[in-house]
Design a protein around this motif. Sequence first.
Motif, mmCIF file in Angstrom:
data_model
loop_
_atom_site.group_PDB
_atom_site.id
_atom_site.type_symbol
_atom_site.label_atom_id
_atom_site.label_comp_id
_atom_site.label_asym_id
_atom_site.label_seq_id
_atom_site.Cartn_x
_atom_site.Cartn_y
_atom_site.Cartn_z
ATOM 1 N N SER A 74 0.822 -1.204 0.000
ATOM 2 C CA SER A 74 0.000 0.000 0.000
ATOM 3 C C SER A 74 0.859 1.257 0.000
ATOM 4 C CB SER A 74 -0.937 0.007 1.218
ATOM 5 O OG SER A 74 -1.949 -0.969 1.082
ATOM 6 N N ARG A 111 -8.279 2.284 -0.682
ATOM 7 C CA ARG A 111 -8.207 0.820 -0.727
ATOM 8 C C ARG A 111 -9.087 0.204 -1.807
ATOM 9 N NH1 ARG A 111 -9.231 -1.019 5.371
ATOM 10 N NH2 ARG A 111 -10.303 0.988 5.425
ATOM 11 N N SER A 166 -4.055 -0.315 -0.739
ATOM 12 C CA SER A 166 -4.196 0.923 -1.495
ATOM 13 C C SER A 166 -4.016 0.656 -2.985
ATOM 14 C CB SER A 166 -3.183 1.952 -1.015
ATOM 15 O OG SER A 166 -3.391 2.246 0.350
#
Length: 242
Positions: free
Chosen positions: A16, A204, A228
């Motif tokens: 992420s 996300r 993400s």
Amino acid sequence: MSRQPLLEIAAGSLASALAAQEGGADRVELCSSLAEGGITPSYGMLAVVRERVRIPVYVLVRPRGGDFLYDDVDFDIMQRDIETCASLGFNGVVIGALNAEGYVDPRCRELMNAAGKLGVTFHRAIDASADLNRALDDIMGLGCERVLTSGGCANALAGAQVIAGLVRQAGERIKVMAGAGIRSGNLAEVVRLTGAHEFHGSARAVVKSSMRYLNLALKDLAPDIEQSSVEEVRAMKAQLAG
């Protein structure tokens, strides 16, 4: 001259954090367990993220999920985590604690002292406080550089008018960063309603598991991963650029 809006991405993994960087985010808030509001990541994650992510990274310092009422042992843990973040060369930390009456815990001063020259964001503990305006004054008194808030509401859009009031109260003394439930589809509206210049979201998306074998009896161990999305980060940055 108006300030350029900034986008911070809450990253619960190295993947992420790298997606935030690739998508053009200005800063990462690194944490674990986003599903429970985030807690401090492991040392291993801290070390690897610091090695591989080039944009500024602030580390969430929160020893557990649940409320923001911490005992002396919790404060000891948080101080040591801050010292670890400093030793690894992070740009800043994200802190917050309340007393039982819902006001900013004066012991946050100890966390500020531990942070030293690190940047410090006060997290959404402010949204659980008994009086957001008093809490903002107390946070400014600590010397934090910014505060993350949804205006005491479930998400930043619902709390936009309160956030706007906090922005006015803060003036140039502290940055008020709007966060919670912000996506590319509502970011422009949050910008317009709050007058804030910094915005926080996780961007996300669900990544399907690559497992070929799945035990379907394990309903509590969902195999898919939330992380993400580069595309969502880019879309959020595009909203800020517009």
